[in-house]
Write an enzyme that holds these catalytic residues in place. Structure first.
Site, PDB file in Angstrom:
ATOM      1  N   ASP A 189      41.455 -62.868  27.665  1.00 16.62           N
ATOM      2  CA  ASP A 189      40.520 -62.211  27.383  1.00 16.62           C
ATOM      3  C   ASP A 189      39.742 -60.989  28.049  1.00 16.62           C
ATOM      4  O   ASP A 189      39.428 -60.093  27.753  1.00 16.62           O
ATOM      5  CB  ASP A 189      39.321 -63.205  27.018  1.00 16.62           C
TER       6      ASP A 189
ATOM      7  N   ARG B 169      25.967 -68.496  36.761  1.00 18.24           N
ATOM      8  CA  ARG B 169      25.835 -67.128  36.306  1.00 18.24           C
ATOM      9  C   ARG B 169      24.909 -66.117  37.103  1.00 18.24           C
ATOM     10  O   ARG B 169      25.509 -65.052  37.299  1.00 18.24           O
ATOM     11  CB  ARG B 169      25.183 -66.931  34.948  1.00 18.24           C
TER      12      ARG B 169
ATOM     13  N   ASP C  11      25.142 -67.231  28.115  1.00 17.97           N
ATOM     14  CA  ASP C  11      25.914 -66.654  29.340  1.00 17.97           C
ATOM     15  C   ASP C  11      25.788 -65.290  29.283  1.00 17.97           C
ATOM     16  O   ASP C  11      25.298 -64.830  30.179  1.00 17.97           O
ATOM     17  CB  ASP C  11      27.387 -67.008  29.438  1.00 17.97           C
TER      18      ASP C  11
ATOM     19  N   SER D 250      36.845 -74.657  24.340  1.00 14.16           N
ATOM     20  CA  SER D 250      36.479 -73.578  25.146  1.00 14.16           C
ATOM     21  C   SER D 250      36.102 -74.168  26.488  1.00 14.16           C
ATOM     22  O   SER D 250      35.264 -75.099  26.284  1.00 14.16           O
ATOM     23  CB  SER D 250      35.518 -72.408  24.518  1.00 14.16           C
TER      24      SER D 250
END
Lengths: 410, 410, 410, 410
Positions: free
Chosen positions: A21, A103, A132, A186
């Site tokens: 990705d 993050r 996110d 995921s």
């Protein structure tokens, strides 16, 4: 009109995992904007080799000086995980915020690299449906208000797996064979946790299939004998396991190993995203779960009631701020100042029992203990406590209720 | 001066268990005040026969019409435990308030009986060091502001076990042989939990000895195979187990049996008492622990985020109020009004896995679910959610942080 | 039994005003305990000469080295009033805590003097019905857990004015002629405020008579022309008036003069005491009211929304802690840490209009302003803000409400 | 892609004032979408004739059955203003939320009319920079999740006054002469308040010019003699002025007249908008300010401390929810349930003095008063309160602080 929003970056720092990705994103940035791309790959303890990411970046034409690979594990645990643990933070009662807390650190490094390399933008691979993107971007804007942010998943037309792979092939992005099919769910992983969501997890009535778990053994397969450990704390932070001093990341790594073995820290949760919908996630936080329970254990004997209750009242808001991406917001820092103030004497040792999914505090001791056997004892307390004081205490606490009852029930 | 405080009761309703301590109190009230005594013994699910209490009361000269024995189990669970569970209340992060929640009901019945029998005072057997005296008395004063309260443990000189037994023998109170020695710890039990504290539990570093546990098997002795159950909820309250409709008390009783079998609900805690010191307690809340987790599970899919987060923020204060004895205070009732308002659509079914000490939510479904697979899916969502909206959402959430950064980091 | 409570002090530091009541207490301590007495008289800006207190103490046999007279005005404003003002603290919506905030400082000095002079006890002249006893004693115990505290009003039998004066005369305590009658109300004063309560103020339906006010002119008698002033702030604290730099106490003194002249800061309040009953008080806080409004004014442009709202949410608890006497409690210190963290850029100038009882903010400016005319303007903003962002912002804020409406109203 | 967002309405209900801006919007909707337009004009007490709006709508081609004009004044005060006042809500310490509280009612009526007329969309004239767009739209979506919302100011290109007027003339929208120039500021008015912002108010250092005020006389021009009034409350709501029973809207109207005369309720504020920037507003809330102070006054004697303090703690969040547009959100309703629960005995009479900008509570009485002169008196209280109780009360409140001091200062 919409020119205002149109971001035309010249040089972009991309949060790059080396996977398909973000490799497609890398190429897409080059193709779409004709811009220079800098890749940043962080070791947050996700348990993957990072050097392949370098090779892939170079394959996609990124020159050496534009490839950044950093081991952020100690900074992650010391400056993000531990401060959060001081607050006993759990989102919606349970979630230990394993993804949320990573993050802001990634954004901090993206911005630093942007400044080092003269980039005017950053890019990330988070979708437009999740939390996110918010966490990455709020952190980035809070650290550099003029940074541009590119979120390709919100921009491009690649709305299916097939389209993505077709685009990759069309643009010479290598597609590993095992990535051609769709993943059944995921994941996100770092030293604190692994989260899984999507696909097979989308029906909240269906039990999480066993193959989703990657960080912990099934409690039914865990050892039949409990294991006892101790964790030492100084000023609210863990410093030693079984008496052996360890750095923050080493301690969490060792606890992860223990948690994995005993099947600790699995959580099946339906949570409320900041962007407005509910999602179902499966979390494994083996070391974090042990650590969180130990921290509460040491606070039990070293924290005053007023401090402890204030912390409990502030916690939901603090956890929400981290979940929503407001790590670098002044209100999070204010709460942190209050929390940190409370931890100066949170020193001592906690003993825990690990057994088939559970981490239970079974003992705590401290040179700074506020627990007084003399005061609490059923035996003669040598005058430490005068039971008659309780009469006045109750009388005055009751006064307003009695005045009320005279009016309302009289 | 101190005449003000001197309570001279004419007729006292005593919370009477039939045990040695409250039998001594019964006699002491007669001897000290020459007053009439009414005994009240409640079945709150503590698992003891109540008729022996009647016999003992009569042996101590209490006439039939002054002996009250009531089965309060349904009222206890329906009007006290369930409303509290709607709030997901846990004191200091963990304690399910099993003792705290029973006290206001006992006081309510004591006051009702006082009014029925024309008594001017109530008496209880709680000591001057604990929370229970506060809970009994605040509740009593809130329901009858002119009631007198006698707390013999704060009044008399019987400060050792030996003194108590000597006094008993001197005053013809029968002393069972097994009560001559000291119990190694002190307990309280009702349908929600059993608590143990004192003596062998006083050193918070020492693990709780196995013989202290009475309501749960040791997880290590629990079945090696998990058991799955379902609980149905209506308007935030449990109404059925495995599809079978049950009354509140029946449901909790059945969950207790399941929890006992699987070793669920043990808690070793050092907590902060309202009267100012820390104490160490061991709690067993087998059915309550299962129920509490199930309730959170059903809320996950039926409660809006705003409602859920407000509940989480209010919970610590709500739990503190119950712990401190303020059940019948207006602020607890206000919080309850808010909480109950949130529960009108908390309907549905939770599936749990019970295994060696753990009760884990593994599935939840509801006709009132707010979970939308369409919105959350990684697949094509047919326009349910426009990812571009996220850009504006983030931009405006970031605006203040950017203005701040321009000032502070510029 | 009650020996436990019996305090037998050897040397007592008395909070001594030089007035009749504390002179009687001084003598009563000598007579009752045969103990040495140290007097402490503080200048907190109450506007009374302190040297007469020295003379009276000596008249009552206190040797020079046992008479302590301190000017605490700067410490009071700098370390107590200003930190509290940073929080915008108002108890029950209105009260600026003028009495509450002075008590911990007096206790601090009492304990320091006790340590300097080797005293084992302190004494104060607060009654058993009020908040001040609690504030004095909680502060004292928090600073010296083994100090003894003597509160004569809770101990002695002098329950009427007549009894007190008779006792004074009997024990050669001089009784000024004007103290023979009863004062029509009771007051407390310091640099921050004067409070009045009792007697003529006890009926909350009756308007406060004009003669009760001592610190402010009647607004109706105040100048018919408004006066404009500026206050400069640095890091959340006032540092200058009309451009002239001033120390904390000097600034508050000057604001008091302005407030007095314009009739500012009168408050008629029925409040809830910590000991359980309601009381009616009349407060005059002339300079404090001006200062408090100015502080909010400067925060309006220098504080981020997240910080400001968190402060507003924490304020009621913070104010309650100060009102209840918990200045030296860890939870107050934690809140202070959070509040102080927010003030680092609270710099700038506020302009106020003073007129007949009102202090109104009419302007504010700051080098650290977060106010952006560019963003807020109705005119062309040169791309500072893209109105289209609002669409996404609203859409995602609405998402949960829409999912809810689909369920509940569908 | 962006088709998702493209709203193509067939029939739109427009919040229509009859002024130039909403007339342009009306026409723009017809021109842009070729859709049918329904106009809705509400009388919220803004003090303007509504019939001219009907005439203008018809002039623009709206048939009679599509013109809705409603007098919502009673509903506005009874169901929105009064419930909010029960909470003592003030945003950021001062703002009485006069604009915020009107928006949800307008949206409610827009949605009702949409359902009556079979419209699929609503439209409003709020800009993309302000809070009102958020309030309109969140309310609309919460009441009808499938409604379409058109906000022309976020859509069109008419970014200057000149462009707007040119467009109007080009499309035959009549432009009154006095609207050709720019207004020096922007206003919003209803029965609760008038707000002004923008242009001449944009520099927060500049004092608001006198011509901005429209609802109140300058305090300097107000009567030199104070006026006394009484307001009666029942269950927390005002029901009479000076003893004369009045409906909610009549009461507020009468208080507005009093407030206007005495120059009460002016507020100059820099506030934090939900969309992220600060703005400077000037508010006039003459009757609301009087009412708000009166409500606090009656609560002072009728509300228990626990209830009052809980209300104070919840208020900032409650006010923020209304300010941000979340009136129809479950968390606002939960808070309202708690607040309303507290008001059942908030009955009685408040006496206020109105003088040159100030509304001061000077007396309050109630058949439900909790104020007890017996308990608070300095005189003999006939045993109502035993001062010795305070000793035990303080001792137990101090216990944790002493244990802490032994550890920390020992």
């Amino acid at each position: 009109m919409s020119e205002i929003q149109k971001v035309v970056p010249k040089k972009v720092v991309l949060a790059y995992s080396g996977g398909l990705d973000t490799s497609v994103i890398l190429k897409w940035l080059q193709v779409t904007y004709g811009c220079e791309v800098v890749t940043f790959t962080a070791d947050l303890g996700q348990g993957e080799e990072l050097e392949p990411a370098r090779a892939k970046a170079k394959l996609l034409g990124i020159p050496d000086e534009n490839v950044f690979i950093d081991d952020l594990r100690e900074e992650f645990v010391r400056d993000f995980v531990f401060p959060m643990m001081r607050a006993n933070a759990r989102y919606e009662g349970d979630y230990l915020l394993g993804t949320s807390i990573a993050r802001p650190l990634i954004s901090k490094r993206l911005i630093e690299i942007a400044h080092e390399t003269g980039a005017d933008a950053i890019a990330h691979g988070a979708t437009g449906k999740g939390n996110d993107q918010v966490r990455f971007e709020l952190s980035a804007y809070a650290l550099d208000p003029s940074i541009k942010v590119i979120a390709p998943w919100r921009e491009w037309d690649l709305t299916s797996r097939t389209a993505l792979i077709a685009w990759a092939e069309q643009h010479q992005v290598p597609v590993p064979k095992d990535k051609r099919g769709e993943s059944p769910f995921s994941t996100d992983a770092n030293l604190l946790h692994t989260s899984s969501e999507g696909k097979v997890l989308e029906d909240p009535w269906e039990e999480t299939p066993d193959y989703v778990y990657s960080r912990t053994v099934d409690p039914e397969q865990a050892p039949d004998t409990p294991e006892y450990i101790t964790i030492d704390f100084e000023r609210g932070d863990g410093v030693a396991l079984n008496g052996e001093a360890m750095s923050p990341a080493s301690l969490l790594t060792a606890l992860n190993e223990l948690g994995r073995k005993h099947g600790i820290g699995r959580l099946d949760l339906v949570e409320n995203r900041f962007v407005g919908m509910k999602s179902r996630g499966m979390y494994e936080t083996p070391g974090g779960e042990i650590y969180a329970r130990a921290h509460r254990g040491i606070e039990q004997i070293t924290l005053d009631r007023g401090a402890a209750h204030l912390k409990d009242e502030l916690m939901p808001k603090y956890a929400e701020l981290i979940y929503n991406g407001f790590w670098f917001a002044p209100e999070r820092e204010m709460l942190q100042a209050a929390i940190d103030h409370s931890q100066s004497r949170v020193n001592g040792t906690v003993r825990l029992k690990l057994y088939k999914g559970m981490a239970s505090v079974v003992g705590r001791k401290s040179p700074d203990s506020l627990y007084s056997e003399r005061h609490v004892t059923f035996e003669d307390d040598a005058g430490a406590y005068d039971q008659k004081d309780a009469a006045g205490f109750i009388k005055l606490n009751a006064l307003r209720l009695r005045l009320l009852a005279q009016r309302d029930r009289g």
